[in-house]
Write a protein that holds these residues in place. Structure first.
Motif, PDB file in Angstrom:
ATOM      1  N   VAL B  65       0.868  -1.177   0.000  1.00 23.51           N
ATOM      2  CA  VAL B  65       0.000   0.000   0.000  1.00 23.51           C
ATOM      3  C   VAL B  65       0.903   1.223   0.000  1.00 23.51           C
ATOM      4  O   VAL B  65       1.775   1.351   0.875  1.00 23.51           O
ATOM      5  CB  VAL B  65      -0.930   0.019   1.233  1.00 23.51           C
ATOM      6  N   ASP B  66       0.743   2.095  -0.987  1.00 24.74           N
ATOM      7  CA  ASP B  66       1.556   3.313  -1.005  1.00 24.74           C
ATOM      8  C   ASP B  66       0.703   4.498  -1.464  1.00 24.74           C
ATOM      9  O   ASP B  66      -0.483   4.354  -1.767  1.00 24.74           O
ATOM     10  CB  ASP B  66       2.825   3.136  -1.854  1.00 24.74           C
ATOM     11  N   GLY B  67       1.342   5.651  -1.473  1.00 22.84           N
ATOM     12  CA  GLY B  67       0.625   6.878  -1.811  1.00 22.84           C
ATOM     13  C   GLY B  67       0.432   7.731  -0.569  1.00 22.84           C
ATOM     14  O   GLY B  67       0.591   7.256   0.553  1.00 22.84           O
ATOM     15  N   PRO B  68       0.086   9.010  -0.769  1.00 20.54           N
ATOM     16  CA  PRO B  68      -0.032   9.951   0.363  1.00 20.54           C
ATOM     17  C   PRO B  68      -1.072   9.504   1.398  1.00 20.54           C
ATOM     18  O   PRO B  68      -0.932   9.804   2.584  1.00 20.54           O
ATOM     19  CB  PRO B  68      -0.489  11.256  -0.311  1.00 20.54           C
ATOM     20  N   GLY B  69      -2.095   8.774   0.957  1.00 24.59           N
ATOM     21  CA  GLY B  69      -3.150   8.381   1.903  1.00 24.59           C
ATOM     22  C   GLY B  69      -3.000   6.967   2.427  1.00 24.59           C
ATOM     23  O   GLY B  69      -3.945   6.423   3.022  1.00 24.59           O
ATOM     24  N   ALA B  70      -1.824   6.366   2.242  1.00 27.49           N
ATOM     25  CA  ALA B  70      -1.654   4.958   2.628  1.00 27.49           C
ATOM     26  C   ALA B  70      -1.887   4.742   4.121  1.00 27.49           C
ATOM     27  O   ALA B  70      -2.596   3.816   4.535  1.00 27.49           O
ATOM     28  CB  ALA B  70      -0.258   4.475   2.227  1.00 27.49           C
ATOM     29  N   ARG B  71      -1.302   5.621   4.928  1.00 24.10           N
ATOM     30  CA  ARG B  71      -1.431   5.432   6.376  1.00 24.10           C
ATOM     31  C   ARG B  71      -2.882   5.615   6.826  1.00 24.10           C
ATOM     32  O   ARG B  71      -3.392   4.854   7.668  1.00 24.10           O
ATOM     33  CB  ARG B  71      -0.500   6.399   7.121  1.00 24.10           C
ATOM     34  N   ALA B  72      -3.567   6.585   6.236  1.00 27.67           N
ATOM     35  CA  ALA B  72      -4.972   6.820   6.594  1.00 27.67           C
ATOM     36  C   ALA B  72      -5.842   5.633   6.176  1.00 27.67           C
ATOM     37  O   ALA B  72      -6.762   5.232   6.900  1.00 27.67           O
ATOM     38  CB  ALA B  72      -5.471   8.103   5.937  1.00 27.67           C
ATOM     39  N   LEU B  73      -5.519   5.057   5.021  1.00 27.08           N
ATOM     40  CA  LEU B  73      -6.256   3.866   4.577  1.00 27.08           C
ATOM     41  C   LEU B  73      -6.099   2.743   5.585  1.00 27.08           C
ATOM     42  O   LEU B  73      -7.076   2.098   6.007  1.00 27.08           O
ATOM     43  CB  LEU B  73      -5.730   3.425   3.204  1.00 27.08           C
TER      44      LEU B  73
END
Lengths: 131, 370
Positions: B65-73
């Motif tokens: 899982v990557d991208g700016p919203g990965a942690r929020a996901l």
């Protein structure tokens, strides 16, 4: 566990049990094929001395780590001895299935049932049919 | 006595030839043809407890899982507090359905540029679907790497002695429990994590699919004993770890399973949290416990726990402990029977056997030790 072997002096049942006839008594165990299929045996749930066993019916359980297997009586009779060594060291069934890994001794109630068992040649032919 | 199965539909890992050469007995597991054992499961088990063993766990899934919203996901999709791990750290966590049932239990690792979730083989598709569903509202990408990543677990108190001659840097030898690093191991690029499923200290190594045999052979040559799934199961049971499909599932409460330690119940922003918060507050009718038999016998899944003729629980896993040489298992029992020391009666195919609830792990283990 060694190589597959099926001694000529024994009689065999289709559920992969062997019989060594000794007068009106017989010793039961499971064949090399059975122990190989079951894998490392870790528990023997033995019948009591004096228990009646009936040909083609389960009389004990052998367990590997993952599975329980019923052990079938090749002949009918009464249990006169149980191999306590297998209860304490179930792996004997794997290491020496026809010797130290014997399971029970039975006084036969109907020795004529022997005629329904296979000899070495018939049993090995039967195994080939399974593979 | 023999159940013949068609093996044609089963997938094989890249280590299959190594297993064949080592005399493995294979069996089906979650759609894969996996080594069950190499002759003696108990010998393999004891090698891991006393020395070092090596497992092919390439059937497990890897999802990035990557991208700016990965942690929020991941904060929304997973139960544990993802803000507590930074790059190089891993965390045991759960993925729940909105009703609180368990979709999977997994380990999520934080890497410098992405997260990596290692999931159960049987649940790869369900995890992917859930991450993509939750991810629709986040600026993040979800990629399945399962087909490209092989995984080998090196487990046992002598793991360092096995691997120290194979690593390019000392970093893998100094990892804290649940930490992760990248290194070359046996000249194979590897993600190396101080995790496992046996209760013993050791590593889980994720490597390119086709490079796995080189790493496997090097670990075996360095003294690790090849171990199959039978030993993996008996080891995790002695360690008291739940297994998805037995102790955990869609129809099981994770609160009853006792894994609330892997939930951020204070924040409670994850999917499925409402049920868990309520169950934590009100208690569950059943609780998961580990038990040891007080007499000979081997409990099996489905065996009933009885009291005064009434059913008070069910065994979900059971085996003969190679270390204790006694029957052990896990069971869901009425909530008031789950405390350590409580006597239980287990119906094993009609025979009532005495047991008692025991503290986990059931044997001494080295997992958290250095």
């Amino acid at each position: 566990m060694g190589e597959a072997n099926y001694p000529a002096d024994l009689k065999y049942h289709r559920e992969h049990d062997w019989v060594r006839l000794e007068g009106d008594e017989a010793v039961f165990g499971i064949t090399w094929f059975a122990q190989d299929a079951l894998g490392e045996v870790v528990y023997f749930d033995a019948p009591d001395v004096g228990a009646a066993v009936v040909a083609d019916d389960a009389y004990a359980e052998l367990e590997s780590v993952k599975a329980v297997s019923d052990v079938y009586a090749p002949l009918s009779g009464e249990v006169t001895a149980v191999n306590d060594a297998v209860s304490t060291s179930p792996g004997l069934v794997n290491s020496d299935p026809y010797g130290e890994g014997w399971l029970v001794r039975v006084r036969l109630s109907d020795p004529s049932q022997v005629d329904g068992l296979m000899d070495q040649a018939a049993y090995t032919q039967y195994l080939e049919g399974l593979s | 006595m023999l159940a013949c199965r068609a093996m044609t539909a089963l997938r094989r890992t890249s280590l299959h030839p190594c297993h064949e050469a080592a005399g493995a007995r294979f069996g089906p597991f979650a759609g894969w043809e996996m080594p069950l054992h190499y002759g003696s499961p108990s010998t393999e088990h004891l090698a891991v407890r006393r020395d070092a063993g090596v497992f092919d766990v390439s059937h497990m899934g890897q999802i990035e899982v990557d991208g700016p919203g990965a942690r929020a996901l991941l904060a929304e999709a997973l139960t544990n507090d993802i803000t507590r791990i930074g790059p190089g750290q891993g965390q045991y966590t759960l993925m729940l359905a909105d009703d609180g049932g368990v979709i999977d239990d997994l380990i999520v690792y934080a890497l410098p540029d992405r997260f990596l979730a290692v999931v159960n083989a049987s649940n790869v598709d369900a995890c992917l679907a859930r991450l993509r569903e939750v991810g629709a509202a986040h600026d993040a990408r979800v990629n399945d790497r399962s087909a490209e990543v092989a995984m080998i677990a090196l487990q046992g108190p002598r793991w360092k002695a096995v691997v120290e001659g194979l690593v390019a840097t000392p970093a893998p030898l100094a990892l804290e429990y649940f930490a992760l690093t990248e290194d070359m191991v046996a000249r194979v690029p590897a993600l190396v994590a101080r995790t496992g499923y046996t209760g013993e200290a050791g590593l889980e190594l994720m490597v390119p699919w086709d490079d796995a045999p080189r790493l496997w052979d090097a670990l075996v040559a360095a003294g690790a004993v090849p171990c199959g799934l039978v030993a993996r199961d008996t080891l995790r049971l002695e360690a008291g770890y739940p297994l998805y499909g037995q102790e955990l599932g869609r129809d099981r409460s994770p609160v009853a399973a006792g894994v609330t330690w892997a939930m951020d119940l204070a924040g409670a922003g994850f999917r499925g949290a409402a049920t868990c918060v309520a169950e934590k507050r009100d208690g569950t009718p059943e609780r998961l416990c580990a038990f040891v038999l007080d007499e000979p016998g081997i409990p099996r899944p489905g065996a009933r726990v009885v009291s005064d003729g009434a059913d008070v629980g069910v065994v979900t896993s059971g085996t003969l402990s190679p270390v204790l040489e006694r029957g052990i298992g896990m069971a869901y029992v009425r909530h008031d029977l789950a405390a350590v020391g409580t006597p239980l009666t287990i119906d094993i195919r009609g025979k009532h056997k005495q047991a008692h609830v025991a503290k986990r792990p059931l044997v001494d283990t080295s997992a958290t030790k250095h």
